[in-house]
Design a protein around this motif. Structure first.
Motif, PDB file in Angstrom:
ATOM      1  N   ILE A  32     -12.916  12.816 -59.924  1.00  0.00           N
ATOM      2  CA  ILE A  32     -12.098  11.726 -59.203  1.00  0.00           C
ATOM      3  C   ILE A  32     -12.825  10.738 -58.479  1.00  0.00           C
ATOM      4  O   ILE A  32     -12.634   9.590 -58.375  1.00  0.00           O
ATOM      5  N   GLY A  36     -13.232   7.118 -59.990  1.00  0.00           N
ATOM      6  CA  GLY A  36     -11.824   6.749 -59.566  1.00  0.00           C
ATOM      7  C   GLY A  36     -12.002   5.195 -59.335  1.00  0.00           C
ATOM      8  O   GLY A  36     -11.004   4.734 -59.662  1.00  0.00           O
ATOM      9  N   VAL A 268      -4.378   3.923 -55.602  1.00  0.00           N
ATOM     10  CA  VAL A 268      -4.668   5.345 -55.400  1.00  0.00           C
ATOM     11  C   VAL A 268      -3.847   5.995 -54.211  1.00  0.00           C
ATOM     12  O   VAL A 268      -3.580   7.024 -54.223  1.00  0.00           O
ATOM     13  N   LYS A 272      -1.587   9.492 -54.872  1.00  0.00           N
ATOM     14  CA  LYS A 272      -1.570  10.451 -53.857  1.00  0.00           C
ATOM     15  C   LYS A 272      -0.147  10.764 -53.778  1.00  0.00           C
ATOM     16  O   LYS A 272       0.280  11.916 -53.377  1.00  0.00           O
ATOM     17  N   VAL A 316      -8.566  12.810 -54.051  1.00  0.00           N
ATOM     18  CA  VAL A 316      -7.840  11.572 -54.013  1.00  0.00           C
ATOM     19  C   VAL A 316      -8.187  11.015 -52.759  1.00  0.00           C
ATOM     20  O   VAL A 316      -8.060   9.822 -52.625  1.00  0.00           O
TER      21      VAL A 316
END
Length: 329
Positions: A32, A36, A268, A272, A316
């Protein structure tokens, strides 16, 4: 004999299942932050800053390293108050976790020492320059605090590590909200509460499950899980609002919805929040089982899933802190 063999086979399958779950969790925790930024930035028109994936990974490692000792201190205190609790407790991971946190903080300090760029070599790192900036001083504080926490954890009085760990949390809360931000102390206060509650939640649940596994079917196990659930019941209520408010304060109110879908930081953050909603559902499921099931320890199954999901949230979170804030006040 057949029943024993079946039981042994079931135990082996359960052990393999846990091992696979841990491997998947570790894989997600690495993937991630590293990969990400690319999907998060796709179509936003924002440039990918150098080293975002690596910095996100280091931040995730730092958050995990902070949660483990904080959770151990929390649950060990709860365990001492359980009547008839077995004397045996799981071996602490605090020394190792604080040592890993020290390495992650040192690597992040090297980035700050090169002007928030990934250093190409030792010659690029200006250690003395860390003392000349607010971010540099905070980075050094985190390095020294993790080192002190590791030494305290390895000593005869591991409880003393609470003070250097508190220093890490304060430094991270101040780092997350620079002085150029509108009302930075309010933002730092929100982040402080967020980090404390998140560390108690994730690290505490991990150590509680390790303790229950060691105690097996002892009645004290259900009592410990119940005490953790009562104290931890307020943690999700504190974690999500403080984290969301701390992040949204960086965006003008009239642009929040747009930035949640059109910027990497907003995407993001939204991911989350969705993950935290899933974690909250798992936590609620575990607490319902704990209250209503004939065997309260059946709550361990959703609680394990909750720990795995919290691990993904930590990954994350590391990525989120590495991405540039779309608009600074």
């Amino acid at each position: 004999m057949t029943r024993t063999r079946v039981g042994a086979d079931g135990a082996r399958r359960s052990g393999r299942g846990r091992a696979v779950a841990v491997l998947v969790l570790v894989g997600l925790g690495v993937v991630i932050p590293l990969f990400g930024p690319a999907p998060a930035l796709h179509g936003t028109g924002e440039a990918d800053a150098p080293g975002t994936g690596g910095i996100g990974l280091l931040r995730a490692v730092l958050f995990a390293a902070l949660s483990i000792p904080v959770g151990e201190l929390f649950v060990r205190r709860l365990a001492r108050s359980v009547p008839g609790a077995p004397a045996a407790v799981p071996r602490g991971w605090s020394t190792a976790a604080n040592s890993v946190g020290f390495v992650a903080a040192l690597a992040l300090a090297s980035v700050v020492a090169t002007g928030n760029l990934v250093p190409g070599g030792l010659a690029d790192i200006d250690v003395g320059g860390l003392y000349a900036s607010r971010d540099g001083k905070l980075a050094l504080l985190e390095v020294n605090a993790f080192l002190a926490a590791a030494l305290c954890a390895a000593s005869g009085r591991p409880g003393t590590q609470v003070w250097p760990l508190a220093a890490v949390i304060v430094a991270e809360a101040l780092r997350a909200h620079p002085t150029t931000e509108y009302s930075p102390l309010i933002g730092s206060g929100l982040t402080l509460v967020h980090l404390v509650c998140a560390s108690l939640w994730a690290g505490g649940l991990l150590y509680a499950l390790r303790t229950l596994r060691l105690w097996r079917r002892a009645e004290a196990g259900a009592a410990l899980l119940g005490r953790y659930a009562r104290v931890a019941g307020v943690l999700p209520v504190a974690v999500t609002p403080t984290g969301v408010c701390s992040s949204l304060r960086r965006m003008p109110p009239e642009t929040v919805l747009e930035q949640l879908t059109d910027t990497a930081y907003g995407r993001v953050l939204l991911a989350k929040v969705i993950l935290m909603t899933g974690v909250a559902v798992l936590a609620l499921w575990a607490r319902i089982r704990l209250a209503r099931a004939k065997d309260p320890l059946t709550a361990c199954s959703p609680a394990r899933a909750e720990v795995y999901a919290l691990g993904v949230v930590v990954a994350v979170s590391g990525l989120l802190t590495a991405l540039p804030v779309p608009i600074r006040w």
